[in-house]
Design a protein around this motif. Structure first.
Motif, short mmCIF file in Angstrom:
data_model
loop_
_atom_site.label_atom_id
_atom_site.label_comp_id
_atom_site.label_asym_id
_atom_site.label_seq_id
_atom_site.Cartn_x
_atom_site.Cartn_y
_atom_site.Cartn_z
N HIS A 105 86.02 41.82 -91.90
CA HIS A 105 87.48 41.67 -91.97
C HIS A 105 88.15 42.65 -92.94
O HIS A 105 89.06 43.38 -92.56
CB HIS A 105 87.84 40.23 -92.32
CG HIS A 105 87.82 39.32 -91.13
ND1 HIS A 105 86.68 39.11 -90.39
CD2 HIS A 105 88.78 38.59 -90.53
CE1 HIS A 105 86.97 38.28 -89.38
NE2 HIS A 105 88.23 37.95 -89.45
N ILE A 159 82.51 44.57 -85.46
CA ILE A 159 83.31 43.34 -85.50
C ILE A 159 82.44 42.23 -84.90
O ILE A 159 81.89 42.41 -83.82
CB ILE A 159 84.63 43.51 -84.73
CG1 ILE A 159 85.46 44.65 -85.34
CG2 ILE A 159 85.41 42.21 -84.70
CD1 ILE A 159 86.67 45.04 -84.52
N GLU A 160 82.31 41.15 -85.64
CA GLU A 160 81.33 40.10 -85.30
C GLU A 160 81.23 39.78 -83.81
O GLU A 160 80.13 39.71 -83.25
CB GLU A 160 81.63 38.83 -86.11
CG GLU A 160 83.11 38.43 -86.05
CD GLU A 160 83.51 37.40 -87.11
OE1 GLU A 160 82.66 36.66 -87.60
OE2 GLU A 160 84.71 37.34 -87.45
N HIS A 161 82.37 39.59 -83.14
CA HIS A 161 82.29 39.12 -81.75
C HIS A 161 81.97 40.23 -80.75
O HIS A 161 81.68 39.96 -79.59
CB HIS A 161 83.57 38.38 -81.37
CG HIS A 161 83.93 37.35 -82.36
ND1 HIS A 161 83.04 36.38 -82.77
CD2 HIS A 161 85.07 37.14 -83.09
CE1 HIS A 161 83.62 35.63 -83.68
NE2 HIS A 161 84.84 36.07 -83.91
N ASP A 179 84.97 31.31 -87.49
CA ASP A 179 85.96 32.26 -87.02
C ASP A 179 86.44 31.74 -85.67
O ASP A 179 85.61 31.43 -84.81
CB ASP A 179 85.38 33.67 -86.86
CG ASP A 179 86.49 34.67 -86.62
OD1 ASP A 179 86.95 35.29 -87.58
OD2 ASP A 179 86.93 34.79 -85.46
N HIS A 230 87.60 33.03 -83.09
CA HIS A 230 87.27 33.76 -81.85
C HIS A 230 85.78 33.73 -81.50
O HIS A 230 85.33 34.49 -80.64
CB HIS A 230 87.82 35.19 -81.92
CG HIS A 230 89.31 35.18 -81.92
ND1 HIS A 230 90.05 35.42 -83.05
CD2 HIS A 230 90.19 34.89 -80.93
CE1 HIS A 230 91.33 35.28 -82.76
NE2 HIS A 230 91.45 34.95 -81.50
N SER A 286 89.69 45.77 -82.01
CA SER A 286 89.53 44.33 -82.28
C SER A 286 88.45 43.70 -81.42
O SER A 286 87.93 44.30 -80.49
CB SER A 286 90.84 43.56 -82.10
OG SER A 286 91.03 43.21 -80.75
N CYS A 287 88.16 42.42 -81.74
CA CYS A 287 87.14 41.69 -80.99
C CYS A 287 87.61 41.39 -79.58
O CYS A 287 86.84 40.95 -78.74
CB CYS A 287 86.76 40.41 -81.72
SG CYS A 287 88.13 39.26 -81.93
N CYS A 289 87.96 44.78 -88.70
CA CYS A 289 89.08 44.00 -88.17
C CYS A 289 90.39 44.66 -88.62
O CYS A 289 91.37 44.68 -87.88
CB CYS A 289 89.04 42.59 -88.70
SG CYS A 289 87.63 41.64 -88.14
N CYS A 293 94.17 44.18 -87.40
CA CYS A 293 94.32 43.02 -86.51
C CYS A 293 94.87 41.81 -87.25
O CYS A 293 95.70 41.08 -86.72
CB CYS A 293 92.99 42.69 -85.85
SG CYS A 293 93.04 41.15 -84.92
N LEU A 294 94.40 41.60 -88.47
CA LEU A 294 94.87 40.44 -89.24
C LEU A 294 95.74 40.87 -90.41
O LEU A 294 95.94 40.12 -91.35
CB LEU A 294 93.68 39.60 -89.73
CG LEU A 294 92.90 40.06 -90.97
CD1 LEU A 294 92.14 38.92 -91.57
CD2 LEU A 294 92.04 41.23 -90.69
N ASN A 337 94.68 39.96 -80.43
CA ASN A 337 94.89 38.68 -79.75
C ASN A 337 95.99 37.80 -80.33
O ASN A 337 96.28 36.75 -79.79
CB ASN A 337 93.56 37.91 -79.74
CG ASN A 337 92.89 37.93 -81.10
OD1 ASN A 337 93.57 37.85 -82.12
ND2 ASN A 337 91.57 38.04 -81.14
N ARG A 362 101.51 38.72 -88.85
CA ARG A 362 100.09 38.89 -88.54
C ARG A 362 99.58 40.28 -88.92
O ARG A 362 98.46 40.45 -89.36
CB ARG A 362 99.87 38.65 -87.03
CG ARG A 362 98.46 38.92 -86.54
CD ARG A 362 97.46 37.88 -87.01
NE ARG A 362 96.12 38.17 -86.50
CZ ARG A 362 95.05 37.44 -86.75
NH1 ARG A 362 95.13 36.37 -87.51
NH2 ARG A 362 93.89 37.76 -86.27
S1 SF4 Z 1 90.78 38.41 -84.19
FE1 SF4 Z 1 90.96 40.28 -85.38
S2 SF4 Z 1 90.51 39.58 -87.44
FE2 SF4 Z 1 89.67 38.03 -86.08
S3 SF4 Z 1 87.55 38.63 -85.68
FE3 SF4 Z 1 88.81 39.52 -84.08
S4 SF4 Z 1 89.27 41.58 -84.80
FE4 SF4 Z 1 88.59 40.39 -86.55
#
Ligand code: SF4
Lengths: 167, 419
Positions: B66, B101-103, B122, B124, B298-299, B359, B362-363, B381, B387
């Protein structure tokens, strides 16, 4: 659980966790630090005017968005005694129960209330009354499993007891 | 009575033959995930439990994504705490330069398979439903308990069945289908429920497109989003997933709380207006909206297919002089693949900034924060207030095709306008 009585702050529908505690403040996990910015993107004056024991009331889907537990922590850190909304986003709901922040679903309360109204919640009876307007609403009592978590003071003490074989 | 795929996965992990919606269960988990924002809190709570070891180091994954590469001293401290815990416990951990990014990362690394039950701190985490897993977001306290015990409590959700028929139009992808669906359901339309995605248009969709759709299930309030496992899924997991997995399918007589059908051939590229993902409009109805920044990544849309679509539109073109275009590949492997395919040169020649996976914007973390009054088109997303930066900035959500076209035009634009 004891009745909870306090003065209300009112918010609308779909209050998301980015509003409850913006990501720019997520580089800490300290509830007191988080509380300084609680709800500031919805109402910049909130952190200054919220008093310990106050109650937040809101419309539908409160706490939608990210899974950040910093959101209920910020609210708890600000001294808020309970949150009542028409509905909650599910991760926020879990998180609040898990950290021991009392929350209740009561559709209609927010529409019928104004900021500053006196609210009293009877968790065991499932009754919420707006004393200022003399209106009463129902809320579903917690299932026994969640009551157990609440009674233990949150999920961590609850699971700790379970690991020791005490429940 | 038949069961849905979601019910079957939950029943299996709870050691039960059957479950029904509303039932509270305690289930075994296959994987627990946290990131640099949620792990520090989870670690703090883990310590409070008085446990010394995680339940299984091979089933706990920590990804600093993040605020990394660390944006400031406080984030560096948090990342350090996560890194030290990972070393101490020997859990799966991905360091900067080898991560993503994790996802985007977990499926790519083969850490999730069909039939798995996965919790992640998380929201997502629901992305893995694209592989036919039950995956859902939880908070840090839940995650602490999951790391300690290998279990988590759930309320079995009702399922909404979504069926998409018809052929997709040009430039329409998973992002457009899911934005359209959220526009229809509303941001709380699937609250506490499972979304099951089916139909011929879904079968046609690539795995990347399915990840994008599953990713945003939570934006309709859903607990999880899940896809049928087909040849494409099996192809994707072949050679990646090392653990045994189990393919579940919904019974013909499974109960659904609701069934909705969509004619995919009528869906145009979508744009979600500020400040909710449900404020969707057809690209033809957007009007003249000038923008300052575009973020592709992003994810949701930082995968190979997304970069290829963006490159197709940007090739030989220039980013509008008054726009900043930021492109963030979802993982190091995607980054390397994009380099190999020449996509990164296309982006740089067009005038884009290309970043290491994070990330970031994105956040509203770093790497592209918006100032007061600025507007961005993002393939992310969420477009909530504040945001991506200042509370008075605005985010418009779209797929990579619309995002790339908008970067060229300096206003929200359809792909056809620049080709
Ligand atoms: S929504 Fe954005 S902040 Fe959350 S895991 Fe996905 S890329 Fe990262």
């Amino acid at each position: 659980m004891q009745p909870i009585r306090g003065r209300c702050h009112k918010f609308g529908d779909d209050i998301d966790t980015d509003v409850i505690i913006p990501a720019r403040y997520l580089n800490t996990t300290d509830p007191q630090e988080l509380a300084k910015h609680c709800m500031e993107d919805a109402d910049p004056a909130f952190p200054a005017k919220v008093k310990p024991g106050d109650i937040i009331i809101a419309g539908k889907n409160f706490g939608c968005g990210s899974s950040r537990e910093h959101a209920p922590l910020a609210i708890k850190g600000a001294g808020v005694a309970a949150v009542v909304a028409s509905s909650f986003a599910r991760i926020f709901y879990r998180n609040a129960i898990n950290i021991g922040l009392p929350i209740f679903e009561a559709p209609g309360l927010a529409e019928a209330s104004e900021p500053g109204d006196e609210i009293v919640i009877y968790p065991e009876e499932g009754v919420i009354t707006n004393l200022t307007r003399n209106l009463t609403f129902r809320t579903a009592p917690f299932p026994p499993f969640m009551q157990g978590i609440m009674a233990a003071g949150g999920l961590i003490p609850y699971v700790a007891k379970k690991l020791k074989g005490e429940v | 009575m038949g069961m849905t795929v979601t019910e079957k996965i939950l029943a299996f992990h709870a050691g039960l033959k059957e479950v029904e919606p509303g039932q509270l269960i305690n289930a075994r988990i296959d994987l627990a995930l946290a990131n640099d924002i949620t792990a520090p809190l989870a670690i703090k709570e883990f310590r409070r439990l008085g446990v010394t070891k995680v339940f299984d180091p091979q089933r706990v994954v920590l990804v600093p994504d993040h605020f990394t590469p660390n944006k400031d001293i406080k984030s560096a401290e948090q990342a350090k705490l996560v890194r030290e815990f990972a070393r101490e416990q020997g859990v799966i951990y991905y360091e900067i330069g080898r991560m993503g990014i994790e996802h985007c990362l977990l499926p790519e690394e083969g850490l999730v398979g069909p039939g798995d039950l996965i919790v992640g701190a998380d929201s997502h985490t629901c992305t893995y439903g694209a592989l036919g897993a039950f995956a859902t977001g939880v908070g840090s306290t839940d995650l602490a308990c999951a790391m300690a015990t290998g279990e988590c409590w759930f309320k079995v959700p009702e399922t909404i069945l979504l069926r998409y028929y018809g052929k997709l139009r040009p430039w329409v992808g998973g992002k457009d289908l899911i934005l359209y669906t959220i526009g229809d359901l509303g941001v709380d339309g699937a609250l506490y429920k499972a979304l099951e995605f089916t139909g011929e248009a879904i079968a046609e969709l690539s795995m990347d497109g399915r990840f994008t759709m599953a990713n945003m299930a939570v934006e309709a309030g859903a607990k999880n989003g899940i896809f049928p496992v087909d040849e494409k899924t099996l192809e994707y997991i072949r050679g990646r997933v090392k653990r045994p997995y189990q393919v579940y399918t919904s019974d013909a007589d499974a109960r659904y709380s609701e069934i909705r059908e969509y004619d995919a051939s009528r869906i145009e590229p979508q744009v979600a207006f500020p400040h909710l993902p449900e404020n969707t409009r057809n690209i033809s109805e957007v009007g003249d909206i000038k923008i300052d920044q575009v973020v592709i990544g992003s994810c949701t849309n930082g995968r190979m297919e997304d970069l290829r679509v963006a490159a197709k539109i940007l090739r030989g073109k220039k980013v509008h002089p008054e726009v900043r275009l930021i492109i963030i590949p979802g993982t190091q492997k995607i980054y390397a693949q994009a380099l190999e395919e020449g996509l990164i040169s296309v982006f740089i020649e067009a005038g884009a900034a290309v970043s290491t996976p994070t990330c970031g914007p994105c956040l509203g973390g770093h790497m592209g924060i918006l100032a007061r009054g600025e507007r961005a088109v993002a393939t992310t997303n969420r477009n909530f207030v504040g945001r991506m930066g200042h509370p008075e900035s605005e985010v418009y959500l779209a797929g990579p095709a619309v995002a790339a076209a908008s970067a060229i035009k300096g206003r929200i634009a359809a792909p056809e306008e620049v080709l």
